[in-house]
Motif scaffolding. Structure first.
Motif, mmCIF file in Angstrom:
data_model
loop_
_atom_site.group_PDB
_atom_site.id
_atom_site.type_symbol
_atom_site.label_atom_id
_atom_site.label_comp_id
_atom_site.label_asym_id
_atom_site.label_seq_id
_atom_site.Cartn_x
_atom_site.Cartn_y
_atom_site.Cartn_z
ATOM 1 N N ARG A 224 -5.684 -41.832 47.227
ATOM 2 C CA ARG A 224 -6.966 -42.330 46.719
ATOM 3 C C ARG A 224 -6.779 -43.719 46.139
ATOM 4 O O ARG A 224 -5.675 -44.128 45.782
ATOM 5 C CB ARG A 224 -7.521 -41.396 45.629
ATOM 6 C CG ARG A 224 -7.930 -40.020 46.127
ATOM 7 C CD ARG A 224 -9.111 -40.062 47.082
ATOM 8 N NE ARG A 224 -9.430 -38.740 47.614
ATOM 9 C CZ ARG A 224 -8.902 -38.222 48.730
ATOM 10 N NH1 ARG A 224 -8.021 -38.914 49.435
ATOM 11 N NH2 ARG A 224 -9.273 -37.031 49.159
ATOM 12 N N ASP A 225 -7.923 -44.398 46.007
ATOM 13 C CA ASP A 225 -7.966 -45.756 45.455
ATOM 14 C C ASP A 225 -8.631 -45.625 44.086
ATOM 15 O O ASP A 225 -9.853 -45.538 43.980
ATOM 16 C CB ASP A 225 -8.797 -46.610 46.432
ATOM 17 C CG ASP A 225 -8.937 -48.053 46.020
ATOM 18 O OD1 ASP A 225 -8.810 -48.361 44.813
ATOM 19 O OD2 ASP A 225 -9.210 -48.876 46.910
ATOM 20 N N PHE A 226 -7.810 -45.547 43.039
ATOM 21 C CA PHE A 226 -8.334 -45.286 41.689
ATOM 22 C C PHE A 226 -8.767 -46.597 41.036
ATOM 23 O O PHE A 226 -7.964 -47.519 40.917
ATOM 24 C CB PHE A 226 -7.272 -44.601 40.821
ATOM 25 C CG PHE A 226 -6.908 -43.222 41.283
ATOM 26 C CD1 PHE A 226 -7.807 -42.166 41.134
ATOM 27 C CD2 PHE A 226 -5.666 -42.963 41.864
ATOM 28 C CE1 PHE A 226 -7.482 -40.878 41.554
ATOM 29 C CE2 PHE A 226 -5.331 -41.687 42.284
ATOM 30 C CZ PHE A 226 -6.238 -40.639 42.134
ATOM 31 N N ILE A 227 -10.012 -46.640 40.598
ATOM 32 C CA ILE A 227 -10.525 -47.852 39.937
ATOM 33 C C ILE A 227 -11.160 -47.456 38.606
ATOM 34 O O ILE A 227 -11.932 -46.485 38.551
ATOM 35 C CB ILE A 227 -11.509 -48.626 40.860
ATOM 36 C CG1 ILE A 227 -12.064 -49.860 40.126
ATOM 37 C CG2 ILE A 227 -12.632 -47.744 41.390
ATOM 38 C CD1 ILE A 227 -12.715 -50.885 41.051
ATOM 39 N N GLY A 254 -8.008 -51.613 46.408
ATOM 40 C CA GLY A 254 -7.186 -51.872 47.592
ATOM 41 C C GLY A 254 -5.795 -51.240 47.486
ATOM 42 O O GLY A 254 -4.943 -51.455 48.352
ATOM 43 N N ILE A 255 -5.551 -50.465 46.431
ATOM 44 C CA ILE A 255 -4.230 -49.837 46.256
ATOM 45 C C ILE A 255 -4.365 -48.332 46.485
ATOM 46 O O ILE A 255 -5.124 -47.653 45.776
ATOM 47 C CB ILE A 255 -3.668 -50.095 44.845
ATOM 48 C CG1 ILE A 255 -3.507 -51.601 44.629
ATOM 49 C CG2 ILE A 255 -2.339 -49.371 44.637
ATOM 50 C CD1 ILE A 255 -3.219 -51.998 43.195
ATOM 51 N N ALA A 256 -3.629 -47.836 47.492
ATOM 52 C CA ALA A 256 -3.665 -46.396 47.798
ATOM 53 C C ALA A 256 -2.523 -45.709 47.056
ATOM 54 O O ALA A 256 -1.375 -46.136 47.167
ATOM 55 C CB ALA A 256 -3.510 -46.187 49.301
ATOM 56 N N THR A 257 -2.859 -44.665 46.303
ATOM 57 C CA THR A 257 -1.838 -43.931 45.539
ATOM 58 C C THR A 257 -1.927 -42.465 45.931
ATOM 59 O O THR A 257 -3.007 -41.865 45.865
ATOM 60 C CB THR A 257 -2.118 -44.066 44.020
ATOM 61 O OG1 THR A 257 -2.213 -45.453 43.700
ATOM 62 C CG2 THR A 257 -1.018 -43.431 43.195
ATOM 63 N N SER A 258 -0.796 -41.888 46.338
ATOM 64 C CA SER A 258 -0.835 -40.450 46.672
ATOM 65 C C SER A 258 -0.932 -39.649 45.376
ATOM 66 O O SER A 258 -0.539 -40.128 44.294
ATOM 67 C CB SER A 258 0.413 -40.047 47.453
ATOM 68 O OG SER A 258 1.499 -39.927 46.569
#
Ligand SMILES: NC(=O)c1ccc[n+]([C@@H]2O[C@H](COP(=O)([O-])OP(=O)(O)OC[C@H]3O[C@@H](n4cnc5c(N)ncnc54)[C@H](O)[C@@H]3O)[C@@H](O)[C@H]2O)c1
Length: 337
Positions: A224-227, A254-258
């Motif tokens: 997911r891209d957490f903002i 723009g940062i994908a984090t598992s």
């Protein structure tokens, strides 16, 4: 002095936007029916009390639209039946109520002609075919194009948001209104409901401190891209008058984090390093959902709060008692204003 209507303004994202608008000197009318099992909080319980020209109407926005025909400078339409993954999957027809809420809003807008309607769509409107384990890419705004073939979005929630954006297109092209849409990715924050993965994982891991193994939903490899929600509110306010009429904009980092990597960050902040595994009997949703940020960057929008700081804030908040505890510090969108 501008005047804004915020529907669903007592919800998680809506209340942050209300506070942002008030800090910018905008008069705010917040209409929210405080639907059970959503992120709704009565303004008396917001992390920060709304100050300035603020009024709250405890009412279904559809009733409000029926009885109130005056013109607003801005309408920020946040009202929706939304929730965590379980709700989207198990209450798909209840969530489809969003189609009715959105249709009522666009019909009312066509009559009253607000200066601008900002429609809260979602990253769930993007085609699922672009979010698979085997084939995925960052999602850019032009991947939803009503003049071309459309991909299948995420459940009734995604269909409702896609339809809401289509109604916006009709409103702009056939009714001559001004409107823009926002597609938030995984917005999170200190006062978010525990039905959402960010605070839920933080809380679960705090409670499991010291365990050898901990678990996240799904395979744990889904991204997911957490903002942070204050960045979302900031982006909306800074772009609402500048986006071309009918445009849609991602609210993303723009940062994908598992989920496994996310849990690892949380555990490190808490102070231990357990093994982290998936729970395959729990849903994981789309495999890779991350926003392309090129269009946001072209408007000078980049997030002020990174994931590590966001995790720290949520952990601090949970430590001092969840929703009733105000955020420790104010930075970003509405600090010091
Ligand atoms: N938070 C995110 O990361 C995120 C991501 C994608 C999209 N969105 C969109 O942003 C908007 C707000 O989401 P949220 O996370 O704040 O959800 P939320 O559940 O916290 O807020 C939704 C609010 O809408 C209110 N509401 C529902 N139906 C209503 C009605 N008929 N009349 C008046 N009020 C009504 C609820 O009481 C609630 O306060 C939604 O449209 C959602 O789809 C949010």
């Amino acid at each position: 002095m501008s005047r804004a209507l915020v529907t669903g303004g007592a919800g998680f994202a809506g209340r942050h936007l209300c506070l942002k608008l008030l800090s910018e000197g905008v008069d705010v009318v917040c209409v929210d029916s405080l639907v059970a099992d959503t992120g709704a909080l009565h303004p008396d319980r917001w992390p920060i009390s709304p100050k300035g020209a603020f009024s709250f109407l405890h009412e279904d926005c559809r009733q409000f639209f029926n009885r109130f025909q005056a013109r607003f400078d801005y309408v920020f339409h946040f009202a929706a039946i939304v929730g965590g993954r379980i709700k989207l999957e198990t209450e798909a027809l209840y969530v489809a109520e969003d189609l009715a809420i959105d249709a009522a809003m666009w019909q009312w807008a066509a009559k009253t002609r607000p200066g601008c309607v900002a429609y809260l769509s979602s990253s769930a409107a993007y085609p699922l075919s672009l979010q698979q384990a085997e084939v995925h890419q960052k999602l850019s705004e032009d991947m939803i194009d009503f003049s071309k073939a459309l991909g299948v979005p995420d459940l009734s929630y995604g269909w409702a948001k896609l339809t809401g954006e289509y109604l916006m297109k009709l409103y702009v092209e056939r009714y001559g209104g001004r409107a823009v849409a926002y597609r938030p990715f995984s917005g999170y924050g200190e006062d978010q409901d525990l039905a959402y993965p960010f605070p839920a994982i933080c809380k679960r891991l705090m409670e499991a401190e010291g365990a050898e193994e901990v678990f996240v939903w799904g395979s744990g490899h889904q991204c997911r891209d957490f903002i942070h929600i204050s960045d979302c509110a900031d982006f909306i306010w800074r772009s609402v008058d500048r986006l071309p009429n009918g445009a849609s904009l991602n609210l993303s980092t723009g940062i994908a984090t598992s989920f496994i990597d996310f849990a690892g960050i949380v555990c490190r902040q808490i102070g231990w390093c357990p093994m982290i595994s998936g729970m395959t009997d729990k849903p994981e949703g789309a495999f890779f959902r991350c926003g392309d940020t090129a269009l946001q960057s072209s408007f000078g929008l980049s997030p002020a709060i990174d994931l590590t700081e966001g995790v720290n804030r949520v952990l601090d908040h949970l430590r001092c008692g969840e929703k009733d505890c105000p955020p420790r510090r104010l930075t970003g969108a509405w600090a010091g204003k």
